[in-house]
Design a protein around this motif. Structure first.
Motif, short mmCIF file in Angstrom:
data_model
loop_
_atom_site.label_atom_id
_atom_site.label_comp_id
_atom_site.label_asym_id
_atom_site.label_seq_id
_atom_site.Cartn_x
_atom_site.Cartn_y
_atom_site.Cartn_z
N GLN A 64 -10.39 -6.47 5.24
CA GLN A 64 -11.09 -5.39 4.57
C GLN A 64 -12.54 -5.36 5.04
O GLN A 64 -13.22 -6.38 5.06
N LEU A 114 -9.55 -1.28 4.08
CA LEU A 114 -8.56 -2.35 3.96
C LEU A 114 -7.34 -2.01 4.79
O LEU A 114 -6.85 -0.89 4.76
N VAL A 160 -8.02 -5.47 -4.84
CA VAL A 160 -7.94 -6.22 -3.58
C VAL A 160 -7.59 -7.68 -3.89
O VAL A 160 -6.72 -8.27 -3.23
N SER A 173 -3.04 1.33 5.06
CA SER A 173 -4.48 1.41 4.88
C SER A 173 -4.82 2.14 3.57
O SER A 173 -4.08 3.00 3.13
#
Length: 164
Positions: free
Chosen positions: A144, A150, A94, A83
């Motif tokens: 996410q 996320l 991301v 995480s």
């Protein structure tokens, strides 16, 4: 001695300068942590928490934080997740992670990208086997929910759960 100083100072400066230019890649750090610490669970091993800092969140919930990347590991009998809750990845990182996962996960776990991931949150991609909501479903997912939300997760097949 003067020669050692005359040579050592410039060499040290160049090495320090080169080290300072090394760019930290959070997407790569997350994927590496996932590969090294979670994927061994597929062969019946426990998640690797060595070198991580135990952060008790509640009596029954602990996160293990990497002191360098500040990424955290959450684990239980049937899953392992990395995480970004303590070090949120930005949108560009991301998207980089999604591209890296699309390349690596089929090779690592032998599953193609799923087309039945629930469209939840900002990002939802997965490489899953089995019917949705089935106890037999397993694979890798990344979901996410905003900054710091996320999770890159390994969901184990029922037969691969490590013994306590």
């Amino acid at each position: 001695m003067a020669l050692s100083i005359a040579i050592g100072l410039p060499v040290g400066y160049l090495l320090r300068d080169g080290y300072a230019r090394t760019v930290y890649d959070p997407a790569h750090a997350m994927l590496s942590m996932f590969e090294e610490r979670c994927l061994p669970m597929l062969t019946g091993e426990s998640a690797d928490i060595s070198g991580l800092i135990d952060v008790p969140m509640t009596i029954h919930h602990h996160e293990y934080v990497d002191p360098k990347s500040h990424l955290s590991l959450l684990t239980n009998k049937g899953a392992c997740s990395i995480s970004d809750s303590f070090a949120p990845l930005d949108d560009a990182n991301v998207q980089t992670l999604v591209m890296q996962l699309r390349e690596r996960i089929p090779k690592l776990v032998g599953l193609p990208e799923s087309d039945d991931m629930a469209p939840v949150g900002n990002v939802a991609v997965g490489w899953m086997k089995g019917e949705r909501l089935s106890p037999e479903r397993w694979g890798v997912s990344m979901i996410q929910f905003g900054a710091g939300g996320l999770r890159l997760s390994l969901h184990l097949p029922p037969k691969a759960h490590p013994s306590p």
